[in-house]
Design a protein around this motif. Structure first.
Motif, PDB file in Angstrom:
ATOM      1  N   SER A 138      -8.943 -40.955 -17.657  1.00  0.00           N
ATOM      2  CA  SER A 138      -9.692 -42.167 -17.358  1.00  0.00           C
ATOM      3  C   SER A 138      -9.288 -43.277 -18.312  1.00  0.00           C
ATOM      4  O   SER A 138      -8.539 -43.062 -19.266  1.00  0.00           O
ATOM      5  N   ALA A 139      -9.811 -44.486 -18.058  1.00  0.00           N
ATOM      6  CA  ALA A 139      -9.289 -45.670 -18.746  1.00  0.00           C
ATOM      7  C   ALA A 139      -9.826 -45.850 -20.157  1.00  0.00           C
ATOM      8  O   ALA A 139      -9.234 -46.606 -20.948  1.00  0.00           O
ATOM      9  N   ASP A 140     -10.926 -45.208 -20.519  1.00  0.00           N
ATOM     10  CA  ASP A 140     -11.500 -45.434 -21.839  1.00  0.00           C
ATOM     11  C   ASP A 140     -10.547 -44.949 -22.920  1.00  0.00           C
ATOM     12  O   ASP A 140      -9.844 -43.953 -22.748  1.00  0.00           O
ATOM     13  N   GLN A 141     -10.554 -45.613 -24.058  1.00  0.00           N
ATOM     14  CA  GLN A 141      -9.586 -45.306 -25.103  1.00  0.00           C
ATOM     15  C   GLN A 141      -9.760 -43.903 -25.651  1.00  0.00           C
ATOM     16  O   GLN A 141      -8.780 -43.234 -26.011  1.00  0.00           O
ATOM     17  N   ALA A 142     -11.002 -43.414 -25.694  1.00  0.00           N
ATOM     18  CA  ALA A 142     -11.223 -42.054 -26.185  1.00  0.00           C
ATOM     19  C   ALA A 142     -10.496 -41.043 -25.309  1.00  0.00           C
ATOM     20  O   ALA A 142      -9.905 -40.074 -25.813  1.00  0.00           O
ATOM     21  N   ALA A 143     -10.518 -41.252 -23.990  1.00  0.00           N
ATOM     22  CA  ALA A 143      -9.827 -40.339 -23.077  1.00  0.00           C
ATOM     23  C   ALA A 143      -8.317 -40.460 -23.220  1.00  0.00           C
ATOM     24  O   ALA A 143      -7.600 -39.451 -23.158  1.00  0.00           O
ATOM     25  N   VAL A 144      -7.822 -41.665 -23.390  1.00  0.00           N
ATOM     26  CA  VAL A 144      -6.385 -41.866 -23.585  1.00  0.00           C
ATOM     27  C   VAL A 144      -5.921 -41.105 -24.831  1.00  0.00           C
ATOM     28  O   VAL A 144      -4.915 -40.375 -24.795  1.00  0.00           O
ATOM     29  N   ASP A 145      -6.636 -41.283 -25.924  1.00  0.00           N
ATOM     30  CA  ASP A 145      -6.253 -40.623 -27.178  1.00  0.00           C
ATOM     31  C   ASP A 145      -6.357 -39.108 -27.068  1.00  0.00           C
ATOM     32  O   ASP A 145      -5.481 -38.376 -27.560  1.00  0.00           O
ATOM     33  N   ALA A 146      -7.419 -38.631 -26.426  1.00  0.00           N
ATOM     34  CA  ALA A 146      -7.601 -37.179 -26.312  1.00  0.00           C
ATOM     35  C   ALA A 146      -6.531 -36.561 -25.433  1.00  0.00           C
ATOM     36  O   ALA A 146      -6.021 -35.468 -25.723  1.00  0.00           O
ATOM     37  N   ALA A 147      -6.161 -37.238 -24.344  1.00  0.00           N
ATOM     38  CA  ALA A 147      -5.110 -36.727 -23.465  1.00  0.00           C
ATOM     39  C   ALA A 147      -3.777 -36.660 -24.194  1.00  0.00           C
ATOM     40  O   ALA A 147      -3.027 -35.674 -24.069  1.00  0.00           O
ATOM     41  N   ALA A 148      -3.465 -37.712 -24.957  1.00  0.00           N
ATOM     42  CA  ALA A 148      -2.211 -37.721 -25.715  1.00  0.00           C
ATOM     43  C   ALA A 148      -2.179 -36.609 -26.751  1.00  0.00           C
ATOM     44  O   ALA A 148      -1.152 -35.934 -26.936  1.00  0.00           O
ATOM     45  N   ASP A 149      -3.301 -36.409 -27.430  1.00  0.00           N
ATOM     46  CA  ASP A 149      -3.381 -35.342 -28.429  1.00  0.00           C
ATOM     47  C   ASP A 149      -3.208 -33.972 -27.777  1.00  0.00           C
ATOM     48  O   ASP A 149      -2.466 -33.125 -28.284  1.00  0.00           O
ATOM     49  N   ALA A 150      -3.870 -33.743 -26.645  1.00  0.00           N
ATOM     50  CA  ALA A 150      -3.775 -32.444 -25.968  1.00  0.00           C
ATOM     51  C   ALA A 150      -2.362 -32.198 -25.457  1.00  0.00           C
ATOM     52  O   ALA A 150      -1.825 -31.088 -25.579  1.00  0.00           O
ATOM     53  N   ALA A 151      -1.738 -33.232 -24.884  1.00  0.00           N
ATOM     54  CA  ALA A 151      -0.380 -33.076 -24.377  1.00  0.00           C
ATOM     55  C   ALA A 151       0.586 -32.730 -25.496  1.00  0.00           C
ATOM     56  O   ALA A 151       1.443 -31.843 -25.349  1.00  0.00           O
ATOM     57  N   ASP A 152       0.450 -33.410 -26.619  1.00  0.00           N
ATOM     58  CA  ASP A 152       1.322 -33.138 -27.754  1.00  0.00           C
ATOM     59  C   ASP A 152       1.069 -31.739 -28.326  1.00  0.00           C
ATOM     60  O   ASP A 152       2.013 -30.985 -28.592  1.00  0.00           O
ATOM     61  N   TYR A 153      -0.189 -31.389 -28.493  1.00  0.00           N
ATOM     62  CA  TYR A 153      -0.544 -30.093 -29.072  1.00  0.00           C
ATOM     63  C   TYR A 153      -0.043 -28.932 -28.210  1.00  0.00           C
ATOM     64  O   TYR A 153       0.563 -27.985 -28.716  1.00  0.00           O
ATOM     65  N   VAL A 154      -0.300 -29.001 -26.911  1.00  0.00           N
ATOM     66  CA  VAL A 154       0.093 -27.903 -26.027  1.00  0.00           C
ATOM     67  C   VAL A 154       1.611 -27.813 -25.923  1.00  0.00           C
ATOM     68  O   VAL A 154       2.184 -26.713 -25.917  1.00  0.00           O
TER      69      VAL A 154
END
Length: 406
Positions: free
Chosen positions: A182-198
């Motif tokens: 979703s568009a909120d910055q918290a979701a953007v940051d969390a998605a990027a963190d999860a993608a990098d971590y996994v």
């Protein structure tokens, strides 16, 4: 967040419905007016209830509530019946133990499509296009799923999918190996963190690195997605995770999905350990995680892992069930038929399995042994769970459902 025991009806009291389900994906038939509720040894409360009861679309919602207050998270799988890793991972996630808040899981959202093994139901409906923005969902199934989600008013929603192509900025070419947000910055940051971590911890091939992408704008294709509606009308952080379904083993895809959800939930549900069965083969090179003081946790996994070291790096066991007659979880059985369940195919990559524990229905894991016989003495769906324990006291749990003809 760690998998733990399941909450299921007893074999003798399940008498309605005869949906056919595969091994590893449990199905429960109950009364929508009366939910199943059980407090397990970890202190969390587990309950389940059925939507679309008495129809081919009948499916179960599982709710896990921790003692500590916290946010509410929803995980959905099986929107498309041919995306096996999504609904398999969601079924396992439904059994995780959380440290705070509430976890709502709908593992088999589209039971008809799952039984058919197809993307859409038998009328050609794509369930994940029925959640009309600003209005009522298009089908009765979508309406009931939306009613559940809106009633729980979640802070986070994750929908698990698969694709035959890899995302490279153009959804028309495929959307695999991507986390859409979703568009909120918290979701953007969390998605990027999860993608990098996994990617760093679970993906060996750089061509399969996870990417992130934004949801499509309102009024543009694809439209009518559940996560779009959850984000825009409920204000939830929302994610749609896609793995590549071609030429990748199912177990790997399930692990990717589980690790994505676990990482997304680490902060929101105050979860400070990776879910068992999702831990990477090697410790993550993640300085931000290492710098944080470990939270107090009296769960058995942390207590038994000691100071880390060699045992902390061990892979957990993998539970497997075979049946006699073969593939009994995919058949319609006769009432009174006896099925032999065999756990000998289970493995412990870095040790040995020391105990096989079984649960039939909603009781405790009170049967032990490599094999057990289960007599299907009533019509309907009868869940059975196997938990294997290795010599380091690490566990894995798998379920199947035995269905008797009505």
């Amino acid at each position: 967040m760690r998998p733990d025991s399941l909450s299921r009806r007893s074999l003798l009291t399940v008498t309605a419905g005869c949906a056919l389900t595969g091994a590893g994906v449990a199905s429960v038939v109950g009364d929508t007016a009366q939910s199943e509720e059980d407090a397990d040894e970890s202190g969390v409360t587990r309950e389940s209830f059925v939507i679309r009861e008495g129809t081919d679309e009948e499916t179960t919602v599982y709710v896990t509530t921790a003692d500590a207050d916290g946010p509410t998270a929803v995980v959905v799988g099986g929107m498309h019946g041919n995306e096996i890793a999504g609904y398999t991972a969601a079924e396992r996630i439904a059994d995780w133990t959380i440290d705070a808040g509430t976890l709502v899981a709908i593992p088999e959202a589209n039971a008809v499509a799952i039984e058919r093994g197809t993307r859409n139901d038998d009328e050609g409906n794509n369930l994940n296009r029925q959640f009309t923005a600003g209005g009522q969902p298009e089908t009765e199934l979508a309406q009931e799923i939306w009613a559940v989600i809106s009633d729980y008013d979640p802070d986070v929603v994750v929908d698990l999918h698969e694709s035959t192509g890899i995302y490279a900025g153009d959804p028309m070419d495929g959307v695999g190996q991507a986390i859409f947000h979703s568009a909120d910055q918290a979701a953007v940051d969390a998605a990027a963190d999860a993608a990098d971590y996994v990617t760093r911890n679970y993906v060996d091939d750089p061509d399969l690195a996870f990417e992130i992408g934004p949801f499509s704008a309102p009024g543009t294709d694809p439209d009518g997605l559940l996560v779009h509606k959850a984000a825009r009308e409920l204000g939830a952080e929302a994610y749609l995770a896609e793995t590549l379904s071609t030429d990748i083993e199912l177990g790997t895809r399930v692990q990717w999905h589980s690790a994505i959800v676990d990482r997304l939930f680490q902060d929101d549900l105050l979860l400070n350990e990776p879910a068992e069965g999702t831990a990477p083969d090697e410790p993550a090179d993640d300085e931000s995680d290492e710098s944080e003081a470990p939270a107090e946790d009296e769960g058995e996994d942390e207590a038994e892992s000691g100071d880390g070291g060699e045992e902390a790096d061990r892979e957990p066991p993998v539970a497997e069930i075979s049946t006699d007659p073969a593939r009994a979880g995919e058949r319609v059985l006769e009432p009174g038929q006896t099925v032999t369940l065999d756990a000998s195919g289970s493995t412990a990559p870095d040790g040995e399995i020391v105990r096989y524990e079984w649960r039939v229905g909603d009781g405790p894991f009170d049967e032990t042994g490599e094999t057990i016989d289960v007599t299907v003495s009533a019509k309907g769906d009868h869940p059975v769970a196997l938990r294997v324990v290795d010599d380091a006291d690490r566990t894995d749990t798998i379920t199947l459902t035995l269905s008797a003809d009505c």
